[in-house]
Design a protein around this motif. Structure first.
Motif, PDB file in Angstrom:
ATOM      1  N   ALA A 188      42.555  39.294  34.381  1.00 43.21           N
ATOM      2  CA  ALA A 188      41.507  40.327  34.428  1.00 43.21           C
ATOM      3  C   ALA A 188      40.741  40.399  33.114  1.00 43.21           C
ATOM      4  CB  ALA A 188      42.128  41.682  34.754  1.00 43.21           C
ATOM      5  N   VAL A 189      41.452  40.295  31.991  1.00 45.79           N
ATOM      6  CA  VAL A 189      40.789  40.328  30.689  1.00 45.79           C
ATOM      7  C   VAL A 189      39.809  39.161  30.559  1.00 45.79           C
ATOM      8  CG1 VAL A 189      41.148  40.075  28.201  1.00 45.79           C
ATOM      9  CG2 VAL A 189      42.653  41.577  29.542  1.00 45.79           C
ATOM     10  N   ALA A 190      40.238  37.971  31.014  1.00 45.14           N
ATOM     11  CA  ALA A 190      39.355  36.805  30.958  1.00 45.14           C
ATOM     12  C   ALA A 190      38.146  36.975  31.876  1.00 45.14           C
ATOM     13  CB  ALA A 190      40.136  35.545  31.341  1.00 45.14           C
ATOM     14  N   LEU A 191      38.357  37.606  33.042  1.00 44.50           N
ATOM     15  CA  LEU A 191      37.244  37.815  33.966  1.00 44.50           C
ATOM     16  C   LEU A 191      36.265  38.852  33.432  1.00 44.50           C
ATOM     17  CD1 LEU A 191      39.101  37.816  37.418  1.00 44.50           C
ATOM     18  CD2 LEU A 191      37.430  36.129  36.632  1.00 44.50           C
ATOM     19  N   ILE A 192      36.793  39.899  32.799  1.00 47.75           N
ATOM     20  CA  ILE A 192      35.921  40.949  32.254  1.00 47.75           C
ATOM     21  C   ILE A 192      34.964  40.378  31.213  1.00 47.75           C
ATOM     22  CG2 ILE A 192      35.944  43.027  30.797  1.00 47.75           C
ATOM     23  CD1 ILE A 192      38.453  43.916  32.329  1.00 47.75           C
ATOM     24  N   ALA A 193      35.427  39.350  30.510  1.00 49.76           N
ATOM     25  CA  ALA A 193      34.575  38.727  29.479  1.00 49.76           C
ATOM     26  C   ALA A 193      33.350  38.050  30.083  1.00 49.76           C
ATOM     27  CB  ALA A 193      35.389  37.704  28.689  1.00 49.76           C
ATOM     28  N   THR A 194      33.361  37.793  31.405  1.00 51.02           N
ATOM     29  CA  THR A 194      32.226  37.130  32.053  1.00 51.02           C
ATOM     30  C   THR A 194      31.253  38.119  32.693  1.00 51.02           C
ATOM     31  OG1 THR A 194      33.271  36.928  34.254  1.00 51.02           O
ATOM     32  CG2 THR A 194      33.810  35.234  32.622  1.00 51.02           C
ATOM     33  N   VAL A 195      31.570  39.415  32.630  1.00 49.44           N
ATOM     34  CA  VAL A 195      30.770  40.419  33.337  1.00 49.44           C
ATOM     35  C   VAL A 195      29.415  40.629  32.653  1.00 49.44           C
ATOM     36  CG1 VAL A 195      30.648  42.866  33.967  1.00 49.44           C
ATOM     37  CG2 VAL A 195      32.786  41.604  34.275  1.00 49.44           C
ATOM     38  N   LEU A 258      45.098  48.500  43.551  1.00 43.04           N
ATOM     39  CA  LEU A 258      43.925  48.274  44.391  1.00 43.04           C
ATOM     40  C   LEU A 258      42.650  48.823  43.749  1.00 43.04           C
ATOM     41  CD1 LEU A 258      45.340  48.906  47.976  1.00 43.04           C
ATOM     42  CD2 LEU A 258      44.389  46.771  47.093  1.00 43.04           C
ATOM     43  N   VAL A 259      42.720  50.002  43.151  1.00 42.70           N
ATOM     44  CA  VAL A 259      41.539  50.555  42.492  1.00 42.70           C
ATOM     45  C   VAL A 259      41.103  49.644  41.348  1.00 42.70           C
ATOM     46  CG1 VAL A 259      40.688  52.453  41.065  1.00 42.70           C
ATOM     47  CG2 VAL A 259      41.952  52.951  43.157  1.00 42.70           C
ATOM     48  N   LEU A 260      42.069  49.127  40.578  1.00 42.01           N
ATOM     49  CA  LEU A 260      41.741  48.237  39.462  1.00 42.01           C
ATOM     50  C   LEU A 260      41.144  46.924  39.960  1.00 42.01           C
ATOM     51  CD1 LEU A 260      44.858  48.834  37.175  1.00 42.01           C
ATOM     52  CD2 LEU A 260      42.545  49.718  36.869  1.00 42.01           C
ATOM     53  N   LEU A 261      41.744  46.330  40.989  1.00 38.15           N
ATOM     54  CA  LEU A 261      41.254  45.046  41.496  1.00 38.15           C
ATOM     55  C   LEU A 261      39.903  45.197  42.190  1.00 38.15           C
ATOM     56  CD1 LEU A 261      44.604  43.614  42.894  1.00 38.15           C
ATOM     57  CD2 LEU A 261      43.240  42.600  41.054  1.00 38.15           C
ATOM     58  N   ILE A 262      39.755  46.244  42.994  1.00 36.13           N
ATOM     59  CA  ILE A 262      38.486  46.467  43.687  1.00 36.13           C
ATOM     60  C   ILE A 262      37.383  46.771  42.676  1.00 36.13           C
ATOM     61  CG2 ILE A 262      37.278  48.039  45.259  1.00 36.13           C
ATOM     62  CD1 ILE A 262      39.947  48.230  46.830  1.00 36.13           C
ATOM     63  N   GLY A 263      37.717  47.564  41.662  1.00 34.15           N
ATOM     64  CA  GLY A 263      36.740  47.848  40.610  1.00 34.15           C
ATOM     65  C   GLY A 263      36.326  46.595  39.868  1.00 34.15           C
ATOM     66  N   LEU A 264      37.296  45.705  39.576  1.00 30.59           N
ATOM     67  CA  LEU A 264      36.974  44.444  38.898  1.00 30.59           C
ATOM     68  C   LEU A 264      36.090  43.574  39.777  1.00 30.59           C
ATOM     69  CD1 LEU A 264      37.291  42.515  36.547  1.00 30.59           C
ATOM     70  CD2 LEU A 264      39.481  41.761  37.523  1.00 30.59           C
ATOM     71  N   GLY A 265      36.408  43.521  41.080  1.00 33.51           N
ATOM     72  CA  GLY A 265      35.558  42.752  41.989  1.00 33.51           C
ATOM     73  C   GLY A 265      34.142  43.288  42.049  1.00 33.51           C
ATOM     74  N   ALA A 266      34.017  44.621  41.922  1.00 39.33           N
ATOM     75  CA  ALA A 266      32.689  45.240  41.958  1.00 39.33           C
ATOM     76  C   ALA A 266      31.862  44.855  40.735  1.00 39.33           C
ATOM     77  CB  ALA A 266      32.833  46.764  42.038  1.00 39.33           C
ATOM     78  N   VAL A 267      32.450  44.902  39.542  1.00 41.70           N
ATOM     79  CA  VAL A 267      31.671  44.570  38.344  1.00 41.70           C
ATOM     80  C   VAL A 267      31.346  43.083  38.283  1.00 41.70           C
ATOM     81  CG1 VAL A 267      32.583  46.517  37.025  1.00 41.70           C
ATOM     82  CG2 VAL A 267      33.727  44.310  36.874  1.00 41.70           C
ATOM     83  N   LEU A 268      32.224  42.255  38.842  1.00 41.79           N
ATOM     84  CA  LEU A 268      31.952  40.814  38.843  1.00 41.79           C
ATOM     85  C   LEU A 268      30.762  40.471  39.732  1.00 41.79           C
ATOM     86  CD1 LEU A 268      35.589  39.360  39.058  1.00 41.79           C
ATOM     87  CD2 LEU A 268      34.032  39.200  37.113  1.00 41.79           C
ATOM     88  N   SER A 269      30.513  41.301  40.755  1.00 45.46           N
ATOM     89  CA  SER A 269      29.440  41.008  41.706  1.00 45.46           C
ATOM     90  C   SER A 269      28.109  41.631  41.326  1.00 45.46           C
ATOM     91  CB  SER A 269      29.835  41.488  43.105  1.00 45.46           C
ATOM     92  OG  SER A 269      30.852  40.671  43.629  1.00 45.46           O
ATOM     93  N   ALA A 270      28.076  42.442  40.291  1.00 49.09           N
ATOM     94  CA  ALA A 270      26.807  43.030  39.861  1.00 49.09           C
ATOM     95  C   ALA A 270      25.906  41.934  39.296  1.00 49.09           C
ATOM     96  CB  ALA A 270      27.063  44.105  38.808  1.00 49.09           C
ATOM     97  N   GLY A 271      24.829  41.629  39.997  1.00 41.34           N
ATOM     98  CA  GLY A 271      23.913  40.579  39.569  1.00 41.34           C
ATOM     99  C   GLY A 271      24.311  39.188  40.015  1.00 41.34           C
ATOM    100  N   ASP A 272      25.486  39.042  40.652  1.00 43.14           N
ATOM    101  CA  ASP A 272      25.939  37.727  41.119  1.00 43.14           C
ATOM    102  C   ASP A 272      26.792  37.932  42.366  1.00 43.14           C
ATOM    103  OD1 ASP A 272      26.862  35.187  41.555  1.00 43.14           O
ATOM    104  OD2 ASP A 272      27.857  34.955  39.609  1.00 43.14           O
TER     105      ASP A 272
END
Length: 468
Positions: A188-195, A258-272
């Motif tokens: 998750a930390v690595a994915l957040i760096a791509t947001v 689930l809230v953490l994973l769904i929230g991460l999926g949401a920020v990853l999809s903003a603009g992409d």
């Protein structure tokens, strides 16, 4: 005393009170581990890319849809504490042994469907891992034997835990939560760096109806799908366990990841929108990560899918027995594993597509499951006791035989709700279809008077000597 290595011999017969030594905290670990799967990320992605929600709306939807639906799973757990039997076995007291066949079959299809999703996804994860480590192809059709080996390995790991049964699941879910949870945090930390945080901040909010649809989508894909397994894991709970603690453990255990994973999926999809539209979410998430993180990510993904799958297979084995199949529990688990093994082969090596059509099919099953849930909960309002002998009596004359083995008030309310739900679904009202199905089923059952069977434990007879 049950040990970790001992195979659970009990099938669907109620657990005697002197063997119930569980506590609510066990349910926290069970549901936490079952919901750290990567499949939570695409769910969050669809809230932004498809429903048009912003981050705060997505988090609200996740909290209500996931946490709220698993609170209902916790309520069903109270029935397991009272009756000491699996959910669909307890359901015989509500629908009758024959009337219960319809809801039980739907429950089994749902479990087998999600197990096929987990197994196919897990096999794709292993193919990707093999490709990185050994340089082989990640395309299942290019390396069919390797694909078969990947499916077999995932199913073998599932069978080992599900076959052992309840005691093994409790221990493994607890410790695996720490191990795979830590890996997921690193990923998750690595994915957040791509947001793209500017895109996240600029995302407009969606309408109220979009939020409502989102809640229905998340609830159907999380807690509603597990509701018919709520009592399966709670049947070993102490009868003194408080209902509020069972509900809180289930809601928090599943809701937090689930809230953490769904929230991460949401920020990853903003603009992409890549993640929301990907046919292979495993590959889509891997492509977002730096190359050095690929192996830890795939290991975390495999573990999360496995933790969800062996719990689902355990429940499916009990549901199979509830249908009247007369085989030992461990053999029922084996039958379910074989079915999902064959299904995964078809979707990996034969079918042209998988995730979209199959997830849609499974989502359709949320309507009858929601209707069953409403009737069961309405019955639970008054019921404080389940007759252990009558739950296993499939013949005439039992307490729950009703009219020809069917409690028509329960079955009729269930069928009416299913029809209403599907009509609304066909009209494109997916956001309220499950709400209407729930309302129609519960209201219909309560209006008709509920079950005719005894809802409270009978008072012990007093002997003549005692009276004197």
């Amino acid at each position: 005393m049950r040990t970790l290595s001992a195979v659970e011999q009990r099938g669907i017969e109620p657990v005697p009170e002197n063997e119930r030594n569980g506590n609510p905290l066990q349910l926290f670990w069970v549901w936490f581990a079952a919901n750290i799967s990567i499949l939570g990320l695409p769910l969050g992605a669809t809230l932004v890319a498809v429903q048009g929600l912003n981050l705060w709306q997505a988090l609200l939807v996740a909290a209500i849809g996931a946490g709220g639906s698993f609170a209902i799973v916790g309520v069903i757990s109270t029935a397991g504490r009272r009756g000491g039997a699996p959910s669909m076995t307890l359901s015989r007291s509500v629908f009758g042994p024959r009337g219960n066949a319809g809801p039980t079959l739907v429950s089994l299809l749902s479990r087998l469907g999600w197990e096929t999703v987990n197994t196919t996804t897990g096999a794709f994860v292993l193919l990707s891992l093999f490709a990185l480590v050994f340089g082989s192809s990640a395309d299942a059709r290019t390396v069919p034997l390797l694909a078969l080996a990947a499916i077999a390995l995932f199913e073998l790991c599932t069978l080992l835990v599900s076959g052992l049964g309840h005691a093994a699941i409790l221990v493994i879910q607890k410790w695996a939560t720490w191990i795979f949870g830590a890996l997921n945090i690193a990923v998750a930390v690595a994915l957040i760096a791509t947001v793209d945080w500017s895109a996240v901040a600029a995302a407009p909010g969606g309408s109220f109806s979009a939020v409502l649809v989102g809640i229905g989508t998340i609830a159907a894909g999380t807690g509603i799908g597990w509701a018919n397994a709520g009592a399966d894991m709670a049947r070993y709970q102490k009868t003194s366990a408080k209902a509020g603690h069972l509900v809180a453990s289930s809601a928090a255990g599943a809701g937090i990841p689930l809230v953490l994973l769904i929230g991460l999926g949401a920020v990853l999809s903003a603009g992409d929108t890549t993640l929301a539209t990907a046919n292979d979410p495993v590959a889509a998430i891997r492509d977002l990560l730096p190359s050095w993180m690929a192996v830890p990510y795939l290991i975390a993904a495999f573990g999360g899918l496995l933790l969800s799958n062996h719990l689902s297979v355990y429940s499916a084995g009990l549901t199979t027995l509830t249908l009247g199949v007369r085989i030992p529990r461990v053999w029922a688990v084996s039958v379910d594993v074989v079915v999902t093994f064959l299904g995964s082969i078809y979707f990996m090596l034969i079918a042209g597509s998988f995730y979209g059509p199959f997830i849609s099919f499974i989502s359709l099953l949320a309507i009858p499951i929601t209707a069953w849930l409403a009737v069961f909960l309405a019955d639970l309002l008054k019921r404080r006791w389940y007759d252990p002998e009558a739950l296993l009596n499939m013949g005439r004359g039992g307490r729950y035989w009703y009219a020809g083995g069917v409690e028509w008030r329960a079955v009729g309310s269930w069928l009416a709700a299913v029809v209403c739900g599907y009509v609304l679904l066909g009209l494109g009202q997916s956001g309220i279809a499950w709400i209407v199905a729930f309302a129609v089923a519960a209201a219909g059952y309560l209006a008709l008077g509920g079950a005719r069977g005894t809802l409270d434990a009978p008072v012990p007879a007093v002997s003549e000597r005692a009276r004197g």
